[in-house]
Design an enzyme around this catalytic site. Structure first.
Site, PDB file in Angstrom:
ATOM      1  N   LYS A   8     -12.371   9.310   3.098  1.00 21.31           N
ATOM      2  CA  LYS A   8     -12.239   8.620   4.396  1.00 21.31           C
ATOM      3  C   LYS A   8     -10.799   8.640   4.897  1.00 21.31           C
ATOM      4  CE  LYS A   8     -13.757   4.708   2.756  1.00 21.31           C
ATOM      5  NZ  LYS A   8     -14.067   5.116   1.377  1.00 21.31           N
ATOM      6  N   ARG A  83     -17.704  -3.276   6.393  1.00 25.16           N
ATOM      7  CA  ARG A  83     -18.260  -2.955   5.079  1.00 25.16           C
ATOM      8  C   ARG A  83     -19.417  -3.853   4.698  1.00 25.16           C
ATOM      9  NH1 ARG A  83     -13.196  -0.518   2.809  1.00 25.16           N
ATOM     10  NH2 ARG A  83     -13.696   0.117   0.712  1.00 25.16           N
ATOM     11  N   ARG A 122      -5.964  10.791  -7.907  1.00 28.49           N
ATOM     12  CA  ARG A 122      -5.221  10.357  -6.714  1.00 28.49           C
ATOM     13  C   ARG A 122      -3.888   9.709  -7.114  1.00 28.49           C
ATOM     14  NH1 ARG A 122      -8.145   6.721  -2.384  1.00 28.49           N
ATOM     15  NH2 ARG A 122      -8.667   5.489  -4.195  1.00 28.49           N
ATOM     16  N   ARG A 155      -3.249   3.949  -7.947  1.00 26.25           N
ATOM     17  CA  ARG A 155      -3.713   2.676  -7.405  1.00 26.25           C
ATOM     18  C   ARG A 155      -4.333   1.840  -8.517  1.00 26.25           C
ATOM     19  NH1 ARG A 155      -7.042   3.604  -1.848  1.00 26.25           N
ATOM     20  NH2 ARG A 155      -8.501   2.206  -2.879  1.00 26.25           N
ATOM     21  N   ARG A 166     -16.514  -0.694  -7.685  1.00 26.32           N
ATOM     22  CA  ARG A 166     -16.423  -0.370  -6.253  1.00 26.32           C
ATOM     23  C   ARG A 166     -17.640   0.438  -5.791  1.00 26.32           C
ATOM     24  NH1 ARG A 166     -11.091   2.661  -6.542  1.00 26.32           N
ATOM     25  NH2 ARG A 166     -11.397   3.179  -4.348  1.00 26.32           N
TER      26      ARG A 166
HETATM   27  P1  AP5 Z   1      -9.194   9.440  -0.021  1.00 21.24           P
HETATM   28  O1  AP5 Z   1      -9.137  10.133   1.290  1.00 21.24           O
HETATM   29  O2  AP5 Z   1      -8.069   8.533  -0.390  1.00 21.24           O
HETATM   30  O3  AP5 Z   1     -10.623   8.733  -0.202  1.00 21.24           O
HETATM   31  P2  AP5 Z   1     -11.203   7.391   0.443  1.00 21.24           P
HETATM   32  O4  AP5 Z   1     -12.625   7.638   0.801  1.00 21.24           O
HETATM   33  O5  AP5 Z   1     -10.298   6.892   1.528  1.00 21.24           O
HETATM   34  O6  AP5 Z   1     -11.179   6.494  -0.851  1.00 21.24           O
HETATM   35  P3  AP5 Z   1     -10.687   5.017  -1.095  1.00 21.24           P
HETATM   36  O7  AP5 Z   1     -10.707   4.869  -2.591  1.00 21.24           O
HETATM   37  O8  AP5 Z   1      -9.377   4.741  -0.414  1.00 21.24           O
HETATM   38  O9  AP5 Z   1     -11.826   4.206  -0.448  1.00 21.24           O
HETATM   39  P4  AP5 Z   1     -12.164   2.737  -0.698  1.00 21.24           P
HETATM   40  O10 AP5 Z   1     -13.164   2.510   0.369  1.00 21.24           O
HETATM   41  O11 AP5 Z   1     -12.587   2.411  -2.069  1.00 21.24           O
HETATM   42  O12 AP5 Z   1     -10.758   2.019  -0.559  1.00 21.24           O
HETATM   43  P5  AP5 Z   1     -10.066   1.154   0.567  1.00 21.24           P
HETATM   44  O13 AP5 Z   1      -8.619   1.459   0.511  1.00 21.24           O
HETATM   45  O14 AP5 Z   1     -10.759   1.266   1.874  1.00 21.24           O
HETATM   46  O15 AP5 Z   1      -9.348  10.570  -1.141  1.00 21.24           O
HETATM   47  C1  AP5 Z   1      -9.334  10.236  -2.526  1.00 21.24           C
HETATM   48  C2  AP5 Z   1      -8.561  11.348  -3.303  1.00 21.24           C
HETATM   49  O16 AP5 Z   1      -9.268  12.577  -3.201  1.00 21.24           O
HETATM   50  C3  AP5 Z   1      -7.151  11.629  -2.764  1.00 21.24           C
HETATM   51  O17 AP5 Z   1      -6.317  11.912  -3.851  1.00 21.24           O
HETATM   52  C4  AP5 Z   1      -7.321  12.869  -1.864  1.00 21.24           C
HETATM   53  O18 AP5 Z   1      -6.143  13.660  -1.831  1.00 21.24           O
HETATM   54  C5  AP5 Z   1      -8.480  13.587  -2.555  1.00 21.24           C
HETATM   55  N1  AP5 Z   1      -9.382  14.260  -1.609  1.00 21.24           N
HETATM   56  C6  AP5 Z   1      -9.832  13.765  -0.413  1.00 21.24           C
HETATM   57  N2  AP5 Z   1     -10.672  14.639   0.162  1.00 21.24           N
HETATM   58  C7  AP5 Z   1     -10.778  15.696  -0.687  1.00 21.24           C
HETATM   59  C8  AP5 Z   1     -11.513  16.930  -0.662  1.00 21.24           C
HETATM   60  N3  AP5 Z   1     -12.303  17.247   0.369  1.00 21.24           N
HETATM   61  N4  AP5 Z   1     -11.402  17.762  -1.724  1.00 21.24           N
HETATM   62  C9  AP5 Z   1     -10.610  17.449  -2.770  1.00 21.24           C
HETATM   63  N5  AP5 Z   1      -9.871  16.330  -2.846  1.00 21.24           N
HETATM   64  C10 AP5 Z   1      -9.965  15.446  -1.814  1.00 21.24           C
HETATM   65  O19 AP5 Z   1     -10.335  -0.349   0.033  1.00 21.24           O
HETATM   66  C11 AP5 Z   1      -9.726  -0.798  -1.156  1.00 21.24           C
HETATM   67  C12 AP5 Z   1     -10.111  -2.265  -1.385  1.00 21.24           C
HETATM   68  O20 AP5 Z   1      -9.652  -3.085  -0.286  1.00 21.24           O
HETATM   69  C13 AP5 Z   1     -11.615  -2.571  -1.487  1.00 21.24           C
HETATM   70  O21 AP5 Z   1     -12.125  -2.357  -2.783  1.00 21.24           O
HETATM   71  C14 AP5 Z   1     -11.636  -4.067  -1.070  1.00 21.24           C
HETATM   72  O22 AP5 Z   1     -11.225  -4.885  -2.127  1.00 21.24           O
HETATM   73  C15 AP5 Z   1     -10.583  -4.122   0.021  1.00 21.24           C
HETATM   74  N6  AP5 Z   1     -11.133  -3.874   1.375  1.00 21.24           N
HETATM   75  C16 AP5 Z   1     -10.818  -2.848   2.215  1.00 21.24           C
HETATM   76  N7  AP5 Z   1     -11.517  -2.935   3.359  1.00 21.24           N
HETATM   77  C17 AP5 Z   1     -12.317  -4.036   3.236  1.00 21.24           C
HETATM   78  C18 AP5 Z   1     -13.288  -4.651   4.072  1.00 21.24           C
HETATM   79  N8  AP5 Z   1     -13.605  -4.131   5.269  1.00 21.24           N
HETATM   80  N9  AP5 Z   1     -13.917  -5.766   3.627  1.00 21.24           N
HETATM   81  C19 AP5 Z   1     -13.612  -6.308   2.437  1.00 21.24           C
HETATM   82  N10 AP5 Z   1     -12.713  -5.786   1.585  1.00 21.24           N
HETATM   83  C20 AP5 Z   1     -12.056  -4.648   1.985  1.00 21.24           C
END
Ligand code: AP5
Length: 210
Positions: A8, A83, A122, A155, A166
């Site tokens: 994402k 979410r 990552r 992270r 997660r």
């Molecule tokens: P990346 O692009 O970072 O993946 P992502 O889908 O953004 O993964 P996240 O782990 O950041 O998602 P998440 O939803 O768990 O975390 P968030 O920060 O939103 O890619 C991952 C890796 O793969 C990178 O190293 C990248 O380089 C590589 N990659 C990407 N695409 C690739 C490809 N095509 N091929 C190969 N490699 C690739 O949330 C974190 C925490 O915050 C949650 O657990 C929660 O506690 C809180 N939170 C956030 N939003 C909310 C909400 N709305 N409500 C409640 N709590 C929330």
């Protein structure tokens, strides 16, 4: 939206560059708050460390404040919000008060194997937020951010036991909102397999169709 590790953040960065609008990543905003030790950061830290969702009320305030800023007036890409079904209702209210509406919702999919490989490899920059991967997107110099020179870190929530939590939270609490947006005719599923550039081509094609 998409399962953790679906890409994402990676795709949202490309999309915002292409569209010239800001990216609003709730995960990034929360991590910054934790890093700064702000009141919000102290409140959410425990939830994030164990892979749980931050309470909806706190998320609603944060998103309302962010989307109300001047730079979001002509559009934005939301990454990681909403979410839960309650957050869908919160977003409807916030957008209603701003006179805005969602144009599209994308669900990025990825296999469990890809997810684990992507999250385990990552590395993120605590200085500027840039995201790397030890194999798929390595920095020019190992362990050092290309953009600002800070030492890269893993992270807290990319530990295996937290990743599993997660994924579970995503299935139970977030997948139902995909159905809700599908019923509104807003949802497009995008295959997140392959190189980031290939995924982006699919995303742009879906955006054109939407
Ligand atoms: P990346 O692009 O970072 O993946 P992502 O889908 O953004 O993964 P996240 O782990 O950041 O998602 P998440 O939803 O768990 O975390 P968030 O920060 O939103 O890619 C991952 C890796 O793969 C990178 O190293 C990248 O380089 C590589 N990659 C990407 N695409 C690739 C490809 N095509 N091929 C190969 N490699 C690739 O949330 C974190 C925490 O915050 C949650 O657990 C929660 O506690 C809180 N939170 C956030 N939003 C909310 C909400 N709305 N409500 C409640 N709590 C929330």
């Amino acid at each position: 939206m998409g399962v953790p590790g679906a890409g994402k953040g990676t795709q949202a960065v490309r999309l915002t560059e292409a569209l010239g609008v800001p990216r609003v990543s709730t995960g990034d905003i929360l991590r910054e708050a934790v890093q700064n030790g702000s009141a919000l950061g102290r409140k959410v830290r425990g939830h994030m460390e164990v892979g749980a969702l931050v309470p909806d009320e706190a998320m609603g305030q944060l998103v309302a404040e962010r989307l109300g800023r001047q730079d979001a007036r002509d559009g934005f890409v939301l990454d990681g919000f909403p979410r839960t079904l309650d957050q869908v209702a919160i977003l409807d209210r916030v957008l209603g008060s701003l006179g805005a509406k969602l144009s599209s919702v994308f669900l990025l999919t990825a296999s469990e194997r890809d997810i684990v490989t992507r999250l385990a490899g990552r590395r993120v920059c605590p200085g500027c937020g840039a995201v790397f991967h030890v194999n798929n997107r390595p920095p020019r110099s190992a362990g050092v951010c290309d953009d600002c020179g800070s030492a890269l870190v893993q992270r807290q929530d990319d530990r295996e036991e937290v990743i599993l939590e997660r994924l579970d939270v995503f299935r139970k609490r977030t997948l139902p909102i995909a159905r809700a947006y599908a019923e509104r005719g807003l949802l497009t599923e995008v295959d997140g397999a392959g190189e980031p550039a290939q995924v982006f081509v699919r995303l742009q094609a879906s955006l054109g169709n939407a």
